[in-house]
Write a protein that holds these residues in place. Sequence first.
Motif, PDB file in Angstrom:
ATOM      1  N   UNK A  75       0.845  -1.188   0.000  1.00 22.03           N
ATOM      2  CA  UNK A  75       0.000   0.000   0.000  1.00 22.03           C
ATOM      3  C   UNK A  75       0.887   1.247   0.000  1.00 22.03           C
ATOM      4  N   UNK A  76       0.308   2.433  -0.209  1.00 24.40           N
ATOM      5  CA  UNK A  76       1.114   3.656  -0.112  1.00 24.40           C
ATOM      6  C   UNK A  76       1.815   3.795   1.239  1.00 24.40           C
ATOM      7  N   UNK A  77       1.139   3.383   2.311  1.00 26.97           N
ATOM      8  CA  UNK A  77       1.761   3.441   3.637  1.00 26.97           C
ATOM      9  C   UNK A  77       2.977   2.532   3.709  1.00 26.97           C
ATOM     10  N   UNK A  78       2.857   1.335   3.118  1.00 27.44           N
ATOM     11  CA  UNK A  78       4.000   0.411   3.083  1.00 27.44           C
ATOM     12  C   UNK A  78       5.160   1.026   2.305  1.00 27.44           C
ATOM     13  N   UNK A  79       4.843   1.657   1.179  1.00 31.20           N
ATOM     14  CA  UNK A  79       5.881   2.209   0.313  1.00 31.20           C
ATOM     15  C   UNK A  79       6.544   3.436   0.935  1.00 31.20           C
ATOM     16  N   UNK A  80       5.810   4.196   1.714  1.00 28.58           N
ATOM     17  CA  UNK A  80       6.424   5.323   2.430  1.00 28.58           C
ATOM     18  C   UNK A  80       7.369   4.794   3.512  1.00 28.58           C
ATOM     19  N   UNK A  81       6.951   3.720   4.176  1.00 29.53           N
ATOM     20  CA  UNK A  81       7.767   3.166   5.259  1.00 29.53           C
ATOM     21  C   UNK A  81       8.990   2.435   4.725  1.00 29.53           C
ATOM     22  N   UNK A  82       8.828   1.752   3.582  1.00 26.97           N
ATOM     23  CA  UNK A  82       9.940   0.981   3.005  1.00 26.97           C
ATOM     24  C   UNK A  82       9.825   1.063   1.491  1.00 26.97           C
ATOM     25  N   UNK A  83      10.303   2.159   0.870  1.00 23.94           N
ATOM     26  CA  UNK A  83      10.157   2.328  -0.585  1.00 23.94           C
ATOM     27  C   UNK A  83      10.692   1.113  -1.362  1.00 23.94           C
ATOM     28  N   UNK A  84       9.902   0.671  -2.335  1.00 30.96           N
ATOM     29  CA  UNK A  84      10.309  -0.473  -3.135  1.00 30.96           C
ATOM     30  C   UNK A  84       9.846  -1.800  -2.594  1.00 30.96           C
ATOM     31  N   UNK A  85       9.217  -1.812  -1.407  1.00 33.87           N
ATOM     32  CA  UNK A  85       8.763  -3.075  -0.834  1.00 33.87           C
ATOM     33  C   UNK A  85       7.720  -3.739  -1.727  1.00 33.87           C
ATOM     34  N   UNK A  86       7.709  -5.068  -1.699  1.00 34.27           N
ATOM     35  CA  UNK A  86       6.668  -5.824  -2.408  1.00 34.27           C
ATOM     36  C   UNK A  86       5.423  -5.968  -1.547  1.00 34.27           C
ATOM     37  N   UNK A  87       5.493  -5.528  -0.290  1.00 32.63           N
ATOM     38  CA  UNK A  87       4.303  -5.493   0.540  1.00 32.63           C
ATOM     39  C   UNK A  87       4.039  -6.771   1.299  1.00 32.63           C
ATOM     40  N   UNK A  88       2.766  -6.962   1.641  1.00 31.42           N
ATOM     41  CA  UNK A  88       2.348  -8.076   2.486  1.00 31.42           C
ATOM     42  C   UNK A  88       1.372  -8.964   1.731  1.00 31.42           C
ATOM     43  N   UNK A  89       1.252 -10.207   2.189  1.00 28.75           N
ATOM     44  CA  UNK A  89       0.301 -11.134   1.581  1.00 28.75           C
ATOM     45  C   UNK A  89      -1.118 -10.734   1.955  1.00 28.75           C
ATOM     46  N   UNK A  90      -2.040 -10.682   0.997  1.00 29.01           N
ATOM     47  CA  UNK A  90      -3.429 -10.361   1.323  1.00 29.01           C
ATOM     48  C   UNK A  90      -4.108 -11.519   2.041  1.00 29.01           C
ATOM     49  N   UNK A  91      -5.312 -11.271   2.535  1.00 27.86           N
ATOM     50  CA  UNK A  91      -5.998 -12.296   3.321  1.00 27.86           C
ATOM     51  C   UNK A  91      -6.202 -13.569   2.501  1.00 27.86           C
ATOM     52  N   UNK A  92      -6.040 -14.694   3.178  1.00 22.13           N
ATOM     53  CA  UNK A  92      -6.221 -15.986   2.523  1.00 22.13           C
ATOM     54  C   UNK A  92      -5.042 -16.455   1.705  1.00 22.13           C
ATOM     55  N   UNK A  93      -3.988 -15.628   1.618  1.00 18.67           N
ATOM     56  CA  UNK A  93      -2.805 -15.993   0.836  1.00 18.67           C
ATOM     57  C   UNK A  93      -1.705 -16.481   1.771  1.00 18.67           C
ATOM     58  N   UNK A  94      -1.087 -17.589   1.424  1.00 21.31           N
ATOM     59  CA  UNK A  94       0.005 -18.157   2.219  1.00 21.31           C
ATOM     60  C   UNK A  94       1.291 -18.042   1.416  1.00 21.31           C
ATOM     61  N   UNK A  95       2.326 -17.454   2.011  1.00 23.10           N
ATOM     62  CA  UNK A  95       3.633 -17.332   1.371  1.00 23.10           C
ATOM     63  C   UNK A  95       4.615 -18.240   2.094  1.00 23.10           C
ATOM     64  N   UNK A  96       5.302 -19.085   1.359  1.00 28.12           N
ATOM     65  CA  UNK A  96       6.309 -19.974   1.943  1.00 28.12           C
ATOM     66  C   UNK A  96       7.632 -19.791   1.184  1.00 28.12           C
ATOM     67  N   UNK A  97       8.728 -19.852   1.903  1.00 32.32           N
ATOM     68  CA  UNK A  97      10.071 -19.761   1.315  1.00 32.32           C
ATOM     69  C   UNK A  97      10.745 -21.114   1.455  1.00 32.32           C
ATOM     70  N   UNK A  98      11.350 -21.618   0.359  1.00 30.17           N
ATOM     71  CA  UNK A  98      12.008 -22.911   0.362  1.00 30.17           C
ATOM     72  C   UNK A  98      13.466 -22.779  -0.021  1.00 30.17           C
ATOM     73  N   UNK A  99      14.324 -23.593   0.631  1.00 29.25           N
ATOM     74  CA  UNK A  99      15.722 -23.641   0.217  1.00 29.25           C
ATOM     75  C   UNK A  99      15.911 -24.793  -0.775  1.00 29.25           C
ATOM     76  N   UNK A 100      17.186 -25.083  -1.123  1.00 30.23           N
ATOM     77  CA  UNK A 100      17.453 -26.129  -2.119  1.00 30.23           C
ATOM     78  C   UNK A 100      16.972 -27.493  -1.668  1.00 30.23           C
ATOM     79  N   UNK A 101      16.826 -27.700  -0.374  1.00 30.95           N
ATOM     80  CA  UNK A 101      16.390 -28.997   0.154  1.00 30.95           C
ATOM     81  C   UNK A 101      14.881 -29.065   0.387  1.00 30.95           C
ATOM     82  N   UNK A 102      14.190 -28.019  -0.043  1.00 30.59           N
ATOM     83  CA  UNK A 102      12.729 -28.037   0.090  1.00 30.59           C
ATOM     84  C   UNK A 102      12.237 -27.671   1.484  1.00 30.59           C
TER      85      UNK A 102
END
Length: 383
Positions: A356-383
């Motif tokens: 949001x604009x508030x996110x971008x003012x706080x951290x310009x260039x940020x990709x922001x946050x996951x919206x409701x119902x969305x799950x974000x997971x980060x995996x390494x080479x071993x899964x």
Amino acid sequence: MIASKAAIAGKSIKVLADAGVIAPMSPKKIAASLSGTIRWGSTPAAGYTVSAVRRPDRTAIIDELGTVTFREVHLRSNAIANELNDAGIGPGDNVAVICRNHRGFVDATVAISKLGANVLYLNTMFAAPQVKEVCERERPVAIVYDEEFTDLVKDASAELKRFVAWHDGEKSISGDPTLDELIAHGSKRDLKPPAEPGRVVILTSGTTGTPKGANRKQPKSMLPVAALFDRMPLRSETKVMVAAPMFHSWGLAHFIFGLALGSTLVLQRRFDPEAMLDAVAEHRCEVLVVVPVMLQRALELPEEAFTSRDLSSLQVIAASGSALPGPLATRVMDRMGDVLYNLYGSTEVAWATIATPEDLRAAPGTAGRAPMGTVVKLFDEDG
């Protein structure tokens, strides 16, 4: 988990009501809208069928040729669909579309949807060999193209049924039938919904080779859209300047959002930063849909380009398609107001995070946050 799903569903209904997707209507319109939604599902065919009932005389499209109402889009796409059906195109067939942003893109998409056929969007920046390779792999039975791409599609479409969406003269010089001719000659009668809805095939960016077709099924509910509306305040019956190309995910997404919202789409075939600002000012657009490089091009204009135009109608500048540099985000908001939203996603999975604009003012260039119902997971080479 059940309670969580129920809470998300409840919040989604409120978000859709706040956005105007769910709104008071006369009993007759409610019945007709429900009937259209039940028959057509959440497809482009449903969007214009329902809007033709809810807001028939409201402007659906503004382009270089003028305006088209929701009722007119419904009838135009009926005529095209009936003519395509008579030409042997039906459920499950792939139909390639290589068009710029104009009414023909919308007419063709909705007509193909009404047949239960699949839309394969081709990038207007492709070279002829890329068009040929994609068509050989995806095997469309027909192609809808702007006349300027005649030479581009020649080798790929020798065996295909061909239709011209946009031509600059009074008549097409290609010899292929035009969408205008199909509209003039075709029956405007409503079509019977197909047993299975067609799919949308969007090509990936091709960063790891030839662009591949990413199949996107139509969502079974409005919940995914509600999640985005919760973070990005898109509202019903607003004017949306879609500067981003509609053949790719971001521009197409706002075409789809517009179906739910009854938005007026303001379209230009070619991007020019001054013409984009002119359209926003002239039509009092509330939403501007761009990729970051378009914002960069706009900010390269003299300051007078902004001060001489009234851009105060803008409530949302929706950016996606590539990384949004932090300094660019700050400059855009300093010049055009805190109305910038940055979305990170991909052709395959749609959106993942929204800033949001508030996110971008706080951290310009940020990709922001996951919206409701969305799950974000980060995996390494071993899964």
